[in-house]
Design a protein around this motif. Structure first.
Motif, PDB file in Angstrom:
ATOM      1  N   ALA E 344       0.884  -1.115  -0.070  1.00 23.27           N
ATOM      2  CA  ALA E 344      -0.049  -0.070  -0.229  1.00 23.27           C
ATOM      3  C   ALA E 344       0.779   1.163   0.096  1.00 23.27           C
ATOM      4  CB  ALA E 344      -0.838  -0.152   1.246  1.00 23.27           C
ATOM      5  N   GLY E 345       1.852   1.360   0.918  1.00 18.53           N
ATOM      6  CA  GLY E 345       3.265   2.161   1.085  1.00 18.53           C
ATOM      7  C   GLY E 345       3.399   2.417  -0.910  1.00 18.53           C
ATOM      8  N   ASN E 346       4.378   1.398  -1.173  1.00 22.58           N
ATOM      9  CA  ASN E 346       4.438   1.769  -3.182  1.00 22.58           C
ATOM     10  C   ASN E 346       3.403   2.585  -3.510  1.00 22.58           C
ATOM     11  OD1 ASN E 346       6.081   0.556  -1.809  1.00 22.58           O
ATOM     12  ND2 ASN E 346       5.835  -1.778  -2.727  1.00 22.58           N
ATOM     13  N   ILE E 347       1.982   2.156  -3.380  1.00 21.25           N
ATOM     14  CA  ILE E 347       0.763   2.514  -4.363  1.00 21.25           C
ATOM     15  C   ILE E 347       0.782   4.129  -4.066  1.00 21.25           C
ATOM     16  CG2 ILE E 347      -1.895   2.406  -4.494  1.00 21.25           C
ATOM     17  CD1 ILE E 347      -1.548  -0.798  -4.229  1.00 21.25           C
ATOM     18  N   THR E 369       4.088  -4.632  -6.975  1.00 22.67           N
ATOM     19  CA  THR E 369       3.721  -4.643  -5.645  1.00 22.67           C
ATOM     20  C   THR E 369       2.627  -5.252  -6.149  1.00 22.67           C
ATOM     21  OG1 THR E 369       4.503  -2.191  -6.390  1.00 22.67           O
ATOM     22  CG2 THR E 369       2.817  -2.460  -4.914  1.00 22.67           C
ATOM     23  N   LEU E 370       1.527  -4.950  -7.110  1.00 20.43           N
ATOM     24  CA  LEU E 370       0.663  -6.069  -7.137  1.00 20.43           C
ATOM     25  C   LEU E 370       0.765  -7.215  -6.463  1.00 20.43           C
ATOM     26  CD1 LEU E 370      -2.500  -6.176  -7.488  1.00 20.43           C
ATOM     27  CD2 LEU E 370      -2.226  -6.369  -9.920  1.00 20.43           C
ATOM     28  N   ALA E 450       8.647  -5.882  -0.846  1.00 18.29           N
ATOM     29  CA  ALA E 450       7.144  -6.116  -0.013  1.00 18.29           C
ATOM     30  C   ALA E 450       6.901  -7.703  -1.040  1.00 18.29           C
ATOM     31  CB  ALA E 450       6.623  -4.834  -1.342  1.00 18.29           C
ATOM     32  N   LEU E 451       7.812  -7.198  -1.732  1.00 16.21           N
ATOM     33  CA  LEU E 451       7.215  -8.616  -2.462  1.00 16.21           C
ATOM     34  C   LEU E 451       7.916  -9.782  -1.347  1.00 16.21           C
ATOM     35  CD1 LEU E 451       6.622 -10.328  -5.033  1.00 16.21           C
ATOM     36  CD2 LEU E 451       8.515  -9.706  -6.591  1.00 16.21           C
TER      37      LEU E 451
END
Lengths: 92, 322, 102, 99, 483
Positions: E344-347, E369-370, E450-451
């Motif tokens: 979510a931070g990336n988005i 990210t997704l 994140a991944l």
């Protein structure tokens, strides 16, 4: 002898009560600062009498701390409780 | 000597009802300035209660931190509050009904009554005599390096609590700094009387801090009481109009702040590397090590408390945006 | 009703008073005062019951716990006061906008 | 009642009397200035008398020194704070009480 | 080498290293980045060393100051604390790496010292065997979490931080009053000694009630969860990852310790069913609010409220299998929820907002990210091979064995609701908005972190046998009925 000190300390509670009444009722902010000053002095005296009543020398350190911290709190009141008006407090 | 018991009983009941009444008055009074005055009186009566319960160390700490510094912090906050937003209603005592419907308003009261009943019943059901850990403390007091049992528990037996707790103070200051600046507060310059009072009282406070630090070994006193006295000196200087110059803050501020916590960690690492348990002092060095830790802690606590009263990061080259 | 139980009950009373005021009062400064009263109450219970050692000297461990507690309480109070000032600067009010919002 | 008690007791009792007189003034006086005047005077004298009483009973010079030091501090603080309060009150226009 | 690892007190290192890291980041700001990375890496290494020591020589106690249990404080490391320490170290390392890319320099210098104090507080909490020491660690954790939440300085963040501060204050105070009653009843503060001395008395019940309410408030169990969604949604992304992943579990960990060791007879007083019922309400309330949420971070925050509901289902079941299930859920949720918040931070970093309906081709522009979000969603939903699946499988098995099928039903329905809101987000990430907004490039490091976390939470299911074995170290479940 010990009970005399204790009873005198109890009597000083009346002064605390009077100071508190002035703090609650006191029309102006100055009265409340006055009350804080009274609290400090009376607390010092009560602690000194307790030191003699209990025979505990360390209580004199507490009285010493009371004397110093009451001064700092009273100055804090004078310098901060009035600052909303922003008038020079005590420059000549 | 039944008159003494009678006098003590009168004192106890007077203090007990006084504490509850003062607390209620402080929390219910319409004006905030009056609430703070009554809260200072509450702190003072609390200190007298500690004296009555033979807790002289706590009385010292309560006077210095509870009544003194907390009162000053509250006042500084109230002053900045009235400066920050104009329409603070003098008596903002209007009941807050908002979305809380009438029935819901009584819920907290009923809940509190139940919790109170349960607590009172359990306190009354406690055994009348229980020595707690006092036997173990007295047994090991000899090898703890200090004579005052409370300082022995604070710095030696449960030294790990004090290690964490010094970091709580540092964390509070770091948190206050991370919140950014506060509105510039126009305070009148200190007059001659206040100036002389500050000039006379500050060295007295610093001397007192050293005295309490030294007294903590044998009798009541110690790092926290001494640190609070230093903090009071810092508060008094700020009240008399002193502000930290840009040069001052760059290095000294951080060095002194970190002195207490860093010293604690170094001693901890030293004991681990020497193959002993964490914070396990050799009995012969215990006294000096404790005094060393306490003096470092006093410096850090004093400066941290003064910094908390200052309320924002001093401009030391790291810009201070809000 | 010995001295210990009297002061312990006063401590419980202070805890409940502080907890109630913390819920009911909307003004943030008053909530912070209530938090201080609450912690004073807990410390009073702790020290009052420490005097039941049957000897003259009370149990020192609760005293050390209370000194640690007082210092923690003053640091939390200081942080809460500055946070309140920041909120007052941003929203112009000294109350949380909606106490019952989920 | 040892001889030192004969001296100490009257000192202590009169000291407390001064305190009570001061608090009477605190309750009864019409405006801030008279209350301030009453209090700083009577409380300091009261404390002085009590300290004198305790000094008579003290058993070591160190205690005597500490008691006098405490009294000195209270005097210093009391005087300067009273001055600060008076100046502040005057600047904010608190009227003097006139008959 | 082997001897050194199995005798050196790694627990102490786990506490001193982050404290030292916090001080050094504060003292030398211009090299703070490298200090931070080395501290976080050192933490991971010392957790591995601790694991080796525990696996070879079993649980161990470290007497601080050399004093015995009743007088001094003891650090106690066993399987339960090992798992929590491992989660703290892994999520801590990922968040540290992520925050170096996420924060501008000035904010990073304010973030790092407080962040390492939070990690130190969590490690101290998971290792402590003394209930008052746990109070000090709780205060340190709470204050650090509030300071980090308020750091972004926005109006919503400040208000959420203030409400969080009062909630954590009330929680700590009621916990402390419980400690007071316990100490004055049984004369000791150490878990092991209390386990022997505690018996039924009015003071014990009040202490148990106070401590449970205080800790449930800090864990945000359903009726007491009001402070969590605004706090976790408005905090900076790496902070929310740490809050939901670690801080919420710290107070639940203490509750586990108390119910497992100090108050075994507690089940009869506060029936597990009451806590279980609150858990079920939390599951459905959290799930409903998550479905209604329009902002991504608020959705994830409500998902945390829901997962906390799962945690509390263990109290009515209370069999060994159920304890294994909930511990595994703690571990996998820590990794998965942290990964979700970092995604979510990336988005937010990319698009500047997190309104789910206005996502603009997230799938094409932020594929990693997704993927991270989806994989974390797999674990949260409980699909194999995710860690969540194993945990839920164990808990369903436990509830069926003990004949209380309704907890299993709540678990499965909860998973459906979880699937719904994960797919809601994934679905919107393929949509396209009409107007092209200005977007900025997300540093690759942040996407990889994140991944990596999401992959870890999914692969956790494949290596489930190790953590399940490690839980047994120190025999913490000795007193728990098998069936």
């Amino acid at each position: 002898m010990q009970t005399l000190h204790f009873i005198l300390a109890l009597l000083l509670f009346l002064t605390l009560g009077a100071g508190l009444w002035r703090a609650v009722v006191g029309p102006t902010a100055a009265d409340r600062m006055l009350a804080v000053q009274v609290f400090g002095t009376t607390a010092v005296t009560i602690t000194l009498l307790f030191a003699q009543a209990f025979g505990n020398a360390a209580l004199r350190d507490v009285a010493l701390m009371f004397a110093v911290l009451a001064a700092v709190t009273a100055v804090a009141f004078v310098r901060r409780a009035w600052s909303e008006v922003g008038v020079d407090d005590d420059s000549e | 000597m039944d008159t003494l018991n009678l006098a003590q009983w009168v004192f106890d009941s007077l203090t007990g009802t006084g504490l509850l009444w003062l607390a209620w008055m402080a929390l219910a009074s319409p004006q905030l300035i009056r609430a703070i005055v009554i809260f200072v009186a509450f702190g003072l009566l609390m200190a007298l209660t500690w004296v009555r319960l033979d807790a002289v160390d706590i009385a010292l700490a309560e006077v210095a931190i509870g009544a003194g510094l907390t009162g000053a912090l509250l006042l500084a906050a109230l002053a900045k509050l009235t400066a920050a937003q104009t329409e603070i209603s003098k008596s903002d005592h209007r009941p807050r009904d908002g979305r809380a419907v009438r029935a819901l308003r009584q819920l907290p009261a009923v809940l509190m009554f139940l919790v109170a009943a349960g607590l009172v019943y359990s306190v009354l059901s406690l055994p009348p005599v229980s020595s707690g850990l006092s036997v173990e403390v007295d047994a090991n007091l000899g090898t703890s390096g200090v004579e005052n049992p409370v300082t022995a528990v604070l710095l030696n037996f449960r030294g790990y609590d004090t290690l964490l707790e010094i970091f709580v103070l540092l964390l509070a200051l770091l948190g206050v700094w991370s919140l950014g600046g506060l509105p510039p507060q126009r305070v009148a310059p200190a007059g001659p009387v206040l100036h002389t009072l500050a000039v006379v009282l500050t060295p007295v406070l610093i001397l007192l801090a050293a005295y309490f630090l030294w007294a903590g070994v044998k009798g009541p006193g110690g790092a926290f009481q001494a640190g609070a006295t230093l903090g009071a000196a810092g508060v008094l200087l700020q009240l008399a109009g002193w502000r930290p110059g840009p040069g001052f803050a760059r290095v000294h501020w951080r060095l002194i702040l970190v002195a207490g916590p860093a010293l604690f960690i170094l001693v901890a690492l030293f004991t681990i590397v020497a193959g002993r348990h964490l914070l396990e002092y050799a009995p012969e060095h215990a006294g000096t090590l404790i005094l060393l830790l306490e003096s470092g802690a006093t410096l850090s606590i004093g400066l941290t408390l003064a910094g908390l009263f200052f309320g924002e990061r001093p401009d030391d080259g790291y810009d201070n945006d809000n | 009703m010995t001295t210990e139980t009297l002061y312990a009950l006063v401590g419980v009373g202070l805890f409940i008073l502080g907890l109630y005021a913390l819920f009911v009062r909307a003004n943030l400064l008053r909530k912070i005062l209530a938090a201080n009263v609450m912690s004073s109450g807990v410390f009073l219970v702790l020290v009052a019951l420490a005097r039941r050692t049957g000897t003259v000297a009370p149990d020192p461990v609760p005293h050390a716990m209370v000194i640690t507690g007082i210092v923690v309480a003053v640091s939390v109070t200081a942080f809460a006061l500055i946070l309140m000032l920041r909120i007052a600067m941003k929203t112009g009010q000294t109350e949380l906008p909606d106490t019952w919002s989920e | 009642m040892t001889p030192s008690d004969y001296i100490a007791v009257p000192l202590l009792v009169s000291g407390v009397m001064f305190f009570l007189a001061g608090s009477a003034g605190l309750l009864r006086f019409p405006d801030v200035y008279t209350r301030l005047h009453a209090l700083t005077k009577s409380d300091n004298v009261g404390l002085g008398l009590i300290v004198a009483g305790l000094v008579v009973e003290a058993d070591s010079w160190f205690v005597v020194g500490k008691l006098l030091f405490i009294w000195l501090l209270v005097l210093l603080a009391g005087a300067s704070v009273a001055n600060l309060i008076t100046k502040g009150a005057m600047q904010r226009g608190t009227r003097m009480w006139t008959r | 080498m082997e001897v050194i690892i199995t005798t050196f007190p790694w627990g102490v290192v786990l506490i001193l290293v982050p404290l030292f890291g916090a001080l050094s980041c504060f003292m030398w700001p211009n090299v703070a980045r490298y200090l931070a990375l080395s501290t976080a890496f050192a933490l991971v290494m010392s957790v591995i060393a601790l694991a080796v020591r525990l696996i070879t020589t079993g649980s161990y106690r470290h007497e601080i100051g050399g004093w015995g249990a009743p007088l001094g404080i003891e650090l106690f490391a066993d399987g339960l604390s090992l798992l929590m320490l491992a989660a703290t170290a892994v999520v801590g390392f990922a968040v540290t790496v992520y925050s170096i890319g996420y924060f501008p320099n000035r904010q990073l210098l304010r973030f790092l010292p407080i962040w390492f104090l939070l990690l130190a507080a969590l490690n101290a909490l998971f290792l402590s065997g003394d209930i008052f020491n746990l109070y000090v660690a709780l205060e340190l954790t709470g204050l650090a979490a509030v300071a980090l939440t308020a750091m972004s300085g926005g109006r919503a963040a400040l208000i959420a931080a203030m409400r969080y501060l009062f909630a954590t204050l009330v929680g700590s105070m009621s916990y402390l009053l419980g400690v007071v009653l316990i100490y004055h009843s049984f004369g000791s503060l150490d878990f092991m000694i209390l386990a022997e001395r505690v018996e039924a008395s009015p003071a014990t019940w009040s202490a148990l009630g106070l401590m449970s309410i205080g800790l449930a408030l800090k864990t945000a169990l359903f009726p007491l969860h009001f402070w969590l969604p605004p706090a976790h949604a408005s905090a900076p992304a790496p902070v929310s990852a740490a809050l939901s992943g670690l801080v919420v579990k710290a107070s639940f960990y203490i509750l586990l310790r108390l119910w497992l060791e100090v108050f075994p007879a507690g089940h009869s007083l506060i029936p597990g069913e009451f806590l279980g019922a609150l858990g079920v309400c939390a599951i459905f309330w959290g799930g409903l609010q998550a479905l209604r949420a329009t902002r991504l971070k608020l959705l994830i925050a409500y998902s945390t409220v829901m997962q906390v509901g799962y945690f509390f289902l263990v109290f009515p079941l209370a069999t060994v299998v159920a304890w294994h299930g909930v511990l595994f859920l703690l571990l996998s949720h820590a990794l998965a929820k942290a990964a979700m918040f970092l995604a979510a931070g990336n988005i937010i970093y990319f698009a500047g907002h997190d309104r789910i309906v206005d996502f603009d081709r997230i799938a094409q522009q932020l594929p990693m990210t997704l993927a991270a979000f989806a994989l974390a969603g797999v674990c949260i939903m409980g699909l194999p091979p995710g860690g969540g699946f194993i945990a839920k499988w164990l808990m369903v098995q436990a509830s069926l064995e003990s004949g209380q099928w309704w907890w299993a039903a709540a678990l499965i329905l909860g998973s459906l609701v979880a699937a719904a809101y994960v797919f809601k987000v994934v679905g919107h990430s393929f949509t396209q908005t009409t107007v092209r907004e200005k977007t900025n490039v997300v540093p690759v490091l942040m996407e990889w972190t994140a991944l990596a976390l999401a992959l870890a939470s999914v692969l956790l299911g494949l290596v489930a046998s190790w953590p399940l074995a490690w839980m047994e170290i120190g025999g913490v479940f000795a007193g728990v009925p098998a069936r």
